[in-house]
Design an enzyme around this catalytic site. Structure first.
Site, mmCIF file in Angstrom:
data_model
loop_
_atom_site.group_PDB
_atom_site.id
_atom_site.type_symbol
_atom_site.label_atom_id
_atom_site.label_comp_id
_atom_site.label_asym_id
_atom_site.label_seq_id
_atom_site.Cartn_x
_atom_site.Cartn_y
_atom_site.Cartn_z
ATOM 1 C CG ASP A 151 -2.472 -2.528 7.267
ATOM 2 O OD1 ASP A 151 -3.596 -2.375 7.793
ATOM 3 O OD2 ASP A 151 -2.034 -1.799 6.358
ATOM 4 C CE LYS B 14 -9.915 -0.100 3.441
ATOM 5 N NZ LYS B 14 -8.934 0.966 3.745
ATOM 6 C CD1 TRP C 279 -2.478 1.847 0.496
ATOM 7 C CD2 TRP C 279 -1.889 1.944 2.656
ATOM 8 N NE1 TRP C 279 -3.099 2.924 1.056
ATOM 9 C CE2 TRP C 279 -2.763 3.012 2.374
ATOM 10 C CE3 TRP C 279 -1.390 1.801 3.952
ATOM 11 C CZ2 TRP C 279 -3.149 3.939 3.344
ATOM 12 C CZ3 TRP C 279 -1.769 2.705 4.904
ATOM 13 C CH2 TRP C 279 -2.645 3.767 4.602
HETATM 14 N N1 PLA Z 1 -3.850 -0.355 5.155
HETATM 15 C C1 PLA Z 1 -4.071 -0.706 3.891
HETATM 16 C C2 PLA Z 1 -3.428 -1.932 3.359
HETATM 17 C C3 PLA Z 1 -4.931 0.071 3.091
HETATM 18 O O1 PLA Z 1 -5.134 -0.305 1.837
HETATM 19 C C4 PLA Z 1 -5.514 1.223 3.620
HETATM 20 C C5 PLA Z 1 -6.403 2.104 2.788
HETATM 21 C C6 PLA Z 1 -5.250 1.531 4.965
HETATM 22 C C7 PLA Z 1 -4.409 0.716 5.697
HETATM 23 C C8 PLA Z 1 -5.794 2.730 5.676
HETATM 24 O O2 PLA Z 1 -7.093 3.041 5.538
HETATM 25 P P1 PLA Z 1 -7.833 3.934 6.640
HETATM 26 O O3 PLA Z 1 -6.828 4.852 7.222
HETATM 27 O O4 PLA Z 1 -8.898 4.629 5.903
HETATM 28 O O5 PLA Z 1 -8.352 2.971 7.633
HETATM 29 N N2 PLA Z 1 -6.168 2.122 1.419
HETATM 30 C C9 PLA Z 1 -7.044 2.833 0.464
HETATM 31 C C10 PLA Z 1 -7.190 4.292 0.777
HETATM 32 C C11 PLA Z 1 -8.419 2.217 0.445
HETATM 33 C C12 PLA Z 1 -5.950 5.073 0.998
HETATM 34 O O6 PLA Z 1 -4.982 4.960 0.239
HETATM 35 O O7 PLA Z 1 -5.946 5.832 1.981
HETATM 36 C C13 PLA Z 1 -6.429 2.617 -0.921
HETATM 37 O O8 PLA Z 1 -7.026 3.054 -1.912
HETATM 38 O O9 PLA Z 1 -5.374 1.947 -1.013
#
Ligand code: PLA
Length: 410
Positions: free
Chosen positions: A219, A255, A138
């Site tokens: 995570d 989510k 991520w």
């Molecule tokens: N960990 C992972 C692996 C994630 O994909 C995301 C969110 C988070 C943590 C954190 O989300 P939160 O802080 O809202 O709980 N990833 C998203 C959004 C959905 C983003 O980048 O913030 C994404 O599109 O990858």
């Protein structure tokens, strides 16, 4: 005389680049084409491509409104009912670790804030310890550990040739890391690849982490979204706990409950004794206090109400299955469209094998640019598309865009 616009004291501040994920939404909003499609951020949309507020969330909010709750500060560690519910959801209500008081749970600002708190904890109590992050991962993980001042390096994860897991590479890199490293693991539905280790592979990962004296840092941002089952998606975490390993776990309700903007999640430390848990929790609070003092209450109450009420909990599970099911349906349709339209015989079955919200298409940066510039399809530049933002009606258009980008752009 008013002060003239002189040289700003902020002159040395340079322009920051757009965020690789949230910046995509900005570009999408600026596009005026009717055909535009936002497959950047992992946010669930209905078949009509509208955001969804779950029924259970509306019901919980109604209940909260009716009971006339106040706006007092929460304790630093967050809402007690939430912390209890979130640990139980993660580890199982009958978890011996919970019963024995070996879990320190602190409410965090969703997944990101909880990871950040965990990172600050590592920086303070394990100075110099390295965090190993999957390659790829991520987009925000590296920022989080950088800003917390925690050194990190990567472990191999994705094998482009097989569009699968590079399990041997992963194991070799975890083995090579200095003993006492933290291994960041996606609990389920790995972002961005959509490829998770098998249960047998999880066992081997746990063996190695134990052998090397490392610690797993999970995570868990998609519990319920990989398989549709909250319990099954927590199996990786529960496996480590069952083996008596100490772990850190960040959770998010963005989510699975669609609470993106409420910023609700938690950091959990599962440790060897209740005595250690009490001390760890006290230090997590100490880190949180100067950062943001105490967390917001609204999302915490929603989660506590949904998880703590048998009827709402069942309804939530059904709604989550519906969301996970819709994503599976568009996944299948996209695969069908790609396979029928592409006459070259290329095997697109990786689309079906990947799980969770995303598909990792293998499109490179130039091809991703073509997707947005020519087709108005917005995605992250690592080739990830969010199937949660796709409708059945748009699958055919998306397949055309992917095939054009794949074959006509280098
Ligand atoms: N960990 C992972 C692996 C994630 O994909 C995301 C969110 C988070 C943590 C954190 O989300 P939160 O802080 O809202 O709980 N990833 C998203 C959004 C959905 C983003 O980048 O913030 C994404 O599109 O990858």
């Amino acid at each position: 005389m008013t002060l003239a616009a002189g040289v700003s004291k902020f002159e040395a501040v340079t322009m920051a680049p757009p965020d690789p994920i949230l910046g995509v939404s900005e570009a999408f909003r600026a596009d005026t084409s009717d055909a535009k499609l936002n497959l950047g951020v992992g946010a669930y949309r209905t078949e009509e491509l509208q955001p969804l507020v779950l029924n259970v969330v509306k019901k919980a909010e109604k209940k909260m409104l009716e009971s006339g709750e106040n706006k007092e500060y929460l304790p630093i560690e967050g809402l007690a009912a939430f912390n209890k519910a979130t640990a139980e959801l993660l580890l199982g209500a009958d978890s011996p670790a919970i019963k024995e008081g070996r879990v320190a749970t602190v409410q965090g600002l969703s997944g990101t804030g909880s990871l950040r708190l965990g990172a600050a904890f590592i920086q303070r109590y394990f100075p110099g310890a390295k965090v190993l992050i999957s390659s790829p991962t991520w987009g925000n993980h590296k920022n989080i550990f950088n800003d917390a001042g925690v050194p990190w390096s990567e472990y191999r994860y994705f094998e482009p040739k097989t569009v699968g897991l590079d399990f041997e590479g992963m194991m070799a890199d975890i083995k090579d890391a200095p003993s006492g490293s933290f291994i960041l693991l996606h609990g389920c539905a790995h972002n961005p690849t959509g490829i998770d280790p098998t249960p047998e592979q999880w066992e081997k990962i746990a063996d190695l982490i134990e052998e090397k004296g490392h610690m797993a840092f999970f995570d868990v941002a998609y519990q319920g979204f990989a398989s549709g089952s909250l319990d099954q998606d927590a199996d990786s975490v529960r496996l480590f706990v069952k083996r008596g390993l100490e772990i850190l776990v960040a959770q998010s309700y963005s989510k699975n409950l669609g609470l993106y903007a409420e910023r609700i999640g938690a950091i959990n430390a599962v440790v060897h004794s209740s005595d250690v848990a009490v001390r760890v929790k006290s230090q997590l609070k100490r880190l949180a206090r100067p950062m943001y003092s105490n967390p917001p209450v609204h999302g915490a109450k929603i989660v506590a109400n949904v998880v703590g009420d048998a009827a709402l909990f069942d309804e939530w599970r059904a709604e989550m299955e519906m969301m996970a099911g819709r994503i599976k349906t568009v996944r299948q349709r996209l695969y069908d469209d790609l396979s029928t339209k592409d006459k070259s015989g290329k095997d697109w079955s990786f689309v079906l094998k990947q799980i969770g919200m995303f598909s990792f298409t293998g499109l490179n940066r130039a091809q991703s640019d073509n997707m947005s510039d020519k087709w108005h399809v917005y995605m992250t530049k690592d080739g990830r598309i969010s199937l949660a933002g796709l409708s059945l009606a748009k699958c055919s258009y998306l397949a055309d865009a992917i095939i054009d980008s794949y074959y006509n752009v280098q």
